[in-house]
Design an enzyme around this catalytic site. Structure first.
Site, PDB file in Angstrom:
ATOM      1  N   ASP A 324      30.075  63.580  54.072  1.00 10.54           N
ATOM      2  CA  ASP A 324      30.578  63.140  55.362  1.00 10.54           C
ATOM      3  C   ASP A 324      29.439  62.989  56.365  1.00 10.54           C
ATOM      4  O   ASP A 324      28.471  63.757  56.341  1.00 10.54           O
ATOM      5  CB  ASP A 324      31.592  64.181  55.857  1.00 10.54           C
ATOM      6  CG  ASP A 324      32.207  63.805  57.182  1.00 10.54           C
ATOM      7  OD1 ASP A 324      32.971  62.828  57.212  1.00 10.54           O
ATOM      8  OD2 ASP A 324      31.916  64.497  58.181  1.00 10.54           O
ATOM      9  N   GLU A 353      28.366  58.842  53.609  1.00 10.87           N
ATOM     10  CA  GLU A 353      29.074  58.050  54.608  1.00 10.87           C
ATOM     11  C   GLU A 353      28.043  57.545  55.610  1.00 10.87           C
ATOM     12  O   GLU A 353      27.633  58.256  56.526  1.00 10.87           O
ATOM     13  CB  GLU A 353      30.145  58.889  55.317  1.00 10.87           C
ATOM     14  CG  GLU A 353      30.939  58.078  56.332  1.00 10.87           C
ATOM     15  CD  GLU A 353      31.820  58.917  57.225  1.00 10.87           C
ATOM     16  OE1 GLU A 353      32.838  58.392  57.697  1.00 10.87           O
ATOM     17  OE2 GLU A 353      31.486  60.100  57.452  1.00 10.87           O
TER      18      GLU A 353
END
Length: 612
Positions: A324, A353
């Protein structure tokens, strides 16, 4: 005498537990590539003690910080077999207490574990919204937020057991890999189902299950030849993380005089004109008020995160990571984190990400990028998420084609593939748990859904599907917020009116979505020409787009008509790819097309032709 001895044992045992409240990692593994492990002991004034360890294990470093409640002890496990050792804590040359610690045996060939690649299809789900398999853990006494399915942003009760119960559904769909949003404890008072504000990164949230349940999930998946990807967060924790009230060091997290949020301008990382203050706020600012920003430049923090990631790989037998907010972390530090993991597991795939909307900026973050090389930077990150293609897929099938819109937008995207060192290792998707829902954007137009899925299934990269789209789930984020795009999967709860996990339980419309998706991605499973083949595409005409995937023995022709009119395709234009092939067999309908004649394409339709 026995009573005195018993009282002595009770006293010393309670004293021991008063001294050590936490040990992280709770155990480690023998035979690791990096033989050193830094063990964090936490307890009241524990730093006052001198520490030694048994079994001829060497202590290579003892680190004390300004907080006397922490002691970081690094041991060298080189040539040490799996064993239980004993740490002895002394004060004034007298033993105060001891602590057992385990070095466990690794699984056979653990370091060489395979991972996901472009032969896989990844299914993304949010566990709280997928299926409630264990009604007994909907709430837990140790966590603040309780079960409330009536609240759109509340805990709805989905859990690990619910996922295990429906692995056959995921496999039937054609998925080979499962990305589950974070499962570690999130003890925030609200919206904790999101689980990106983690409060204990060594513990599965009890409302999802236990650590043993997570290990069991991986084992059950591997029995079905499915791969498990953990969603890992390196940038931040939750404000209720147990360390926040007693930080190991003042600079464990980034702190400002007043709350300072990141400016989200991650271009500052490679921008040679960026100011220092903009760069600092981007890197050090908090993602949200409830998400303290971790300081990865602190070696203790970086080592903690690295060991935690490796511990989960070994413990749960993981097959990969999705990371993330990858490029919100310090770039040099996150590079070290990534390299440490891939040094330990050379074939382990990690997708970051990287929500950049420019191919050069996105490429910068992929391992061995020619763009990064300009600034002598190598992220060592194997894979990045292709947000540029995602943005296009959420618009193009509503657009009339011109020089820049419609299928030209897709064509222009692939025209920039030369910037990437490994296009096959890009994670490609139309939507995820943060974007608008695909089926809302296209108003549940099955034809537009089919074009989107067909493109995802046949271009380069690793396709990712968001849970529920395969049955037509929609939801408007602009009106309903995140809850609208994270609705409960129908059939995952007792008493649901529809059970979309079974053919009999689905409506006809849901089966239309599911059957197409399942046939498409199960076909893709066996097609190395799609997984690793080359691509040739042709400039779109009249909002139609034609491309080929091919290798030395196979060729697949894909034709997409994004216009509202029937289009007649002259196959002579594509002779360089058609060559001596005469027939194209459509993979969904099994219909045959004569490649020596024109092909008629219905409005808003797609053909995937295996050339014979």
């Amino acid at each position: 005498m026995k009573k005195l001895f018993l009282l002595f044992l009770i006293f010393t045992t309670s004293f021991m537990f008063a001294q050590i409240e936490r040990i992280e990692p709770p155990f480690w593994y023998a035979g690791m590539h990096n033989p050193e492990v830094q063990i964090m002991f936490y307890g009241k004034n524990i730093a006052q003690y001198q520490v030694s360890v048994s079994h001829s294990i060497k202590i290579s470093n003892v680190k004390r910080t300004e907080n006397p409640n922490y002691l970081f002890v690094t041991i060298n496990t080189k040539n040490v077999p799996a064993t239980n050792c004993i740490f002895t804590f002394q004060a004034k040359n007298k033993t105060a207490f001891t602590q057992n610690y385990s070095l466990k045996q690794r699984r056979e060939n653990s370091a060489q574990r395979a991972s996901y690649d472009s032969s896989d299809m990844m299914y993304l789900l949010m566990p709280d919204r997928f299926s409630n398999g264990n009604l007994n853990n909907d709430s837990d006494t140790s966590t603040t937020e309780k079960y409330d399915r009536t609240s759109p942003g509340g805990r709805h009760g989905g859990d690990i057991q619910g996922i295990i119960n429906h692995l056959d559904y995921i496999k039937e769909l054609g998925a080979t890999t499962l990305w589950i949003t974070p499962l570690c404890e999130d003890n925030e008072a609200a919206y904790s189902y999101h689980t990106y504000a983690q409060t204990d990164v060594y513990k599965i949230d009890p409302r999802y299950g236990t650590n043993d349940d997570y290990v069991r999930l991986a084992a059950e998946m591997h029995k079905k030849n499915l791969k498990l990807v953990m969603d890992y967060v390196t940038n931040h924790w939750g404000l209720q993380h147990w360390m926040m009230n007693d930080l190991p060091t003042q600079d464990w997290i980034h702190q400002f005089e007043n709350f300072t949020q990141t400016n989200h301008r991650r271009t500052v990382i490679h921008d040679t004109n960026a100011s220092k203050i903009d760069t600092k706020i981007c890197m050090d600012g908090w993602f949200a008020p409830t998400m303290p920003d971790l300081n990865q430049t602190n070696p203790l923090v970086l080592n903690y995160l690295t060991q935690n990631a490796i511990w989960w790989i070994e413990y749960a037998n993981l097959d990969g990571f999705r990371v993330d907010t990858y490029n919100y972390a310090d770039p040099i530090a996150i590079t070290k984190w990534t390299k440490a993991i891939t040094d330990e597991y050379p074939h382990f795939n990690i997708v970051g990400e990287i929500s950049m909307r420019d191919q050069a900026q996105l490429s910068y973050w992929q391992k061995d990028s020619p763009i990064g090389k300009i600034q002598n930077f190598n992220s060592h990150l194997p894979s990045v998420m292709d947000f540029i293609l995602s943005d296009a897929l959420l618009t193009v099938f509503n657009e009339d084609g011109n020089w820049e819109s419609g299928m030209a937008k897709i064509y222009n995207n692939f025209a920039n593939d030369f910037l990437f060192p490994n296009v096959n290792n890009l994670l490609i998707f139309a939507e995820n748990h943060d974007t608008q829902r695909l089926n809302h954007v296209y108003q549940n137009d099955l034809g537009k859904y089919k074009m989107t899925m067909a493109l995802l299934a046949t271009v380069r990269g690793i396709p990712q599907l968001y849970y529920g789209s395969e049955i037509g789930m929609a939801g408007n984020k602009e009106e309903g917020g995140d809850a609208a795009i994270r609705q409960d999967f129908p059939g995952g709860w007792e008493g649901d009116a529809i059970n979309a996990f079974t053919k009999e339980g689905r409506t006809q419309v849901q089966n239309d979505y599911f059957d197409f998706t399942s046939k498409l991605f199960n076909w893709r499973k066996t097609k190395s020409v799609i997984h690793f083949g080359k691509m040739t595409h042709y400039i779109p005409e009249d909002n139609t787009y034609v491309y080929f995937r091919y290798n030395s023995s196979e060729s697949v022709m894909i034709l997409i008509n994004n216009s509202n009119q029937t289009r007649t395709i002259n196959t002579h234009r594509f002779q360089e790819n058609i060559g001596n092939y005469k027939i194209g067999k459509e993979v969904i309908t099994d219909q045959s097309f004569d490649l020596t004649n024109e092909i008629n394409l219905e409005p808003k339709s797609v053909l995937i032709l295996e050339l014979k």
